[in-house]
Design a protein around this motif. Structure first.
Motif, PDB file in Angstrom:
ATOM      1  N   VAL A  75     111.612  91.226 127.388  1.00 14.83           N
ATOM      2  CA  VAL A  75     110.690  92.322 127.691  1.00 14.83           C
ATOM      3  C   VAL A  75     111.452  93.644 127.781  1.00 14.83           C
ATOM      4  CG1 VAL A  75     109.154  93.302 129.448  1.00 14.83           C
ATOM      5  CG2 VAL A  75     108.984  90.878 128.872  1.00 14.83           C
ATOM      6  N   ALA A  76     112.557  93.637 128.507  1.00 16.30           N
ATOM      7  CA  ALA A  76     113.355  94.852 128.687  1.00 16.30           C
ATOM      8  C   ALA A  76     113.878  95.370 127.349  1.00 16.30           C
ATOM      9  CB  ALA A  76     114.505  94.584 129.648  1.00 16.30           C
ATOM     10  N   LYS A  77     114.302  94.480 126.475  1.00 10.76           N
ATOM     11  CA  LYS A  77     114.800  94.897 125.159  1.00 10.76           C
ATOM     12  C   LYS A  77     113.692  95.571 124.349  1.00 10.76           C
ATOM     13  CE  LYS A  77     118.326  91.271 124.862  1.00 10.76           C
ATOM     14  NZ  LYS A  77     118.719  90.001 124.194  1.00 10.76           N
ATOM     15  N   LYS A  78     112.492  94.988 124.383  1.00  6.25           N
ATOM     16  CA  LYS A  78     111.375  95.571 123.640  1.00  6.25           C
ATOM     17  C   LYS A  78     110.979  96.931 124.218  1.00  6.25           C
ATOM     18  CE  LYS A  78     109.318  91.244 121.945  1.00  6.25           C
ATOM     19  NZ  LYS A  78     109.470  91.579 120.504  1.00  6.25           N
ATOM     20  N   LEU A  79     110.970  97.023 125.544  1.00  6.94           N
ATOM     21  CA  LEU A  79     110.570  98.282 126.178  1.00  6.94           C
ATOM     22  C   LEU A  79     111.583  99.389 125.938  1.00  6.94           C
ATOM     23  CD1 LEU A  79     109.090  97.097 129.606  1.00  6.94           C
ATOM     24  CD2 LEU A  79     107.884  97.674 127.495  1.00  6.94           C
ATOM     25  N   SER A  80     112.838  99.032 125.738  1.00  7.70           N
ATOM     26  CA  SER A  80     113.879 100.045 125.523  1.00  7.70           C
ATOM     27  C   SER A  80     113.640 100.837 124.244  1.00  7.70           C
ATOM     28  CB  SER A  80     115.263  99.391 125.479  1.00  7.70           C
ATOM     29  OG  SER A  80     115.404  98.588 124.318  1.00  7.70           O
ATOM     30  N   ARG A  81     112.794 100.304 123.343  1.00  7.47           N
ATOM     31  CA  ARG A  81     112.511 100.988 122.087  1.00  7.47           C
ATOM     32  C   ARG A  81     111.325 101.948 122.214  1.00  7.47           C
ATOM     33  NH1 ARG A  81     112.484  95.352 120.217  1.00  7.47           N
ATOM     34  NH2 ARG A  81     114.640  94.717 119.814  1.00  7.47           N
ATOM     35  N   PHE A  82     110.653 101.906 123.363  1.00  6.15           N
ATOM     36  CA  PHE A  82     109.508 102.786 123.575  1.00  6.15           C
ATOM     37  C   PHE A  82     109.969 104.235 123.700  1.00  6.15           C
ATOM     38  CE2 PHE A  82     105.811 100.038 125.307  1.00  6.15           C
ATOM     39  CZ  PHE A  82     106.105  99.037 124.402  1.00  6.15           C
ATOM     40  N   GLN A  83     109.146 105.166 123.221  1.00 12.15           N
ATOM     41  CA  GLN A  83     109.488 106.585 123.345  1.00 12.15           C
ATOM     42  C   GLN A  83     109.613 106.987 124.810  1.00 12.15           C
ATOM     43  OE1 GLN A  83     106.776 109.221 121.375  1.00 12.15           O
ATOM     44  NE2 GLN A  83     107.963 111.058 121.865  1.00 12.15           N
ATOM     45  N   LYS A  84     108.701 106.480 125.644  1.00 14.76           N
ATOM     46  CA  LYS A  84     108.786 106.704 127.083  1.00 14.76           C
ATOM     47  C   LYS A  84     109.086 105.372 127.755  1.00 14.76           C
ATOM     48  CE  LYS A  84     105.813 110.776 127.445  1.00 14.76           C
ATOM     49  NZ  LYS A  84     104.634 111.378 128.125  1.00 14.76           N
TER      50      LYS A  84
END
Length: 259
Positions: A75-84
């Motif tokens: 989850v953290a890896k995927k969220l790290s790609r979010f603009q915010k």
């Protein structure tokens, strides 16, 4: 990674992610006691965490790691790609994920059951990180700036700049941190489960040098080099400790003295 354009507010919009209802309930109670947390939702699995993050744009996730399906690290890896991208505080019953948590740039790592004071410290770190990035966004660095190490009943954050020397002890590395008196005796040491070669690859070579197959030392912690006869050289550290320099590392060590 915390987005450097996200403004810091009086409260952090927070999302709890855990597959255990009792764990969510406990965190809700703890969050209610935190003046800087505004709880905006909960999720019981990784897919829901991603979906709610897209919808709610939280500032912070209190994220479990060991979940069925998509675990917290993914989850953290995927969220790290979010603009915010939100800040991540891992909340877990296991200390074995600390190295992986460091790899996804978590702000803190809390072991269950979480205490109110410990959560307050973690939240303060998130707010501090947001504030720092508003002033001067941090440049990405390939080198580790901090480590998570087990200490008694918690995991403690140790800055790489605090480490004076590292010695191998079988499958563990002992990180020596100097105390107020500037020596190992008055300081503390921590054990980290990693190979010395792996650890060397994570440390900035401009700050640390390999002197022996079992020793890494911060360059500015070396006070002098001493020849002991018979081709043996010793590194004399500022704390008084002497370390034998391995032959394969001698040429690099001599460069410290311009030789």
């Amino acid at each position: 990674m915390v987005d450097d354009m996200r403004p810091i507010s009086a409260q952090l919009k927070t999302l709890i992610v855990d597959d255990e209802p009792l764990a969510i309930e406990r965190l809700q109670l703890l969050c209610a006691r935190q003046e800087h947390i505004n709880l905006v939702g909960t999720a019981s699995d990784g897919e829901a965490a991603i979906r709610l993050t897209e919808q709610l744009e939280p500032d912070l996730l209190l994220l479990d790691i060991a979940m069925p399906g998509m675990d917290g690290l993914e989850v953290a890896k995927k969220l790290s790609r979010f603009q915010k991208a939100p800040a991540i505080i891992f909340v877990t019953a296991f200390d074995k994920f600390a190295v992986e948590a460091f790899g996804v740039a978590a702000i803190d790592y809390l072991l269950k059951p979480v205490e109110t004071e410990r959560l307050s410290i973690a939240v303060a770190r998130v707010r501090e990180r947001y504030s720092e990035q508003q002033i001067a966004p941090a440049e990405d660095s390939p080198w580790a700036e901090e480590f998570w190490v087990p200490y008694r009943s918690e995991l403690r954050r140790i800055a790489a700049s605090e480490i004076n020397r590292i010695e191998a002890e079988r499958d563990y590395m002992r990180l020596h941190v100097a105390g107020d008196a500037g020596n190992d005796a008055s300081g503390t040491s921590y054990l980290l489960h990693q190979t010395i070669t792996g650890l060397e690859g994570r440390l900035n070579p401009e700050q640390f040098i390999r002197l022996h197959r079992s020793h890494l030392v911060r360059r500015d912690w070396i006070g002098s080099l001493r020849h002991d006869g018979g081709g043996i050289w010793m590194a004399c550290l500022k704390c008084g400790t002497e370390i034998r320099i391995g032959r394969t590392h001698l040429a690099e060590a001599k460069k410290l003295a311009g030789r």
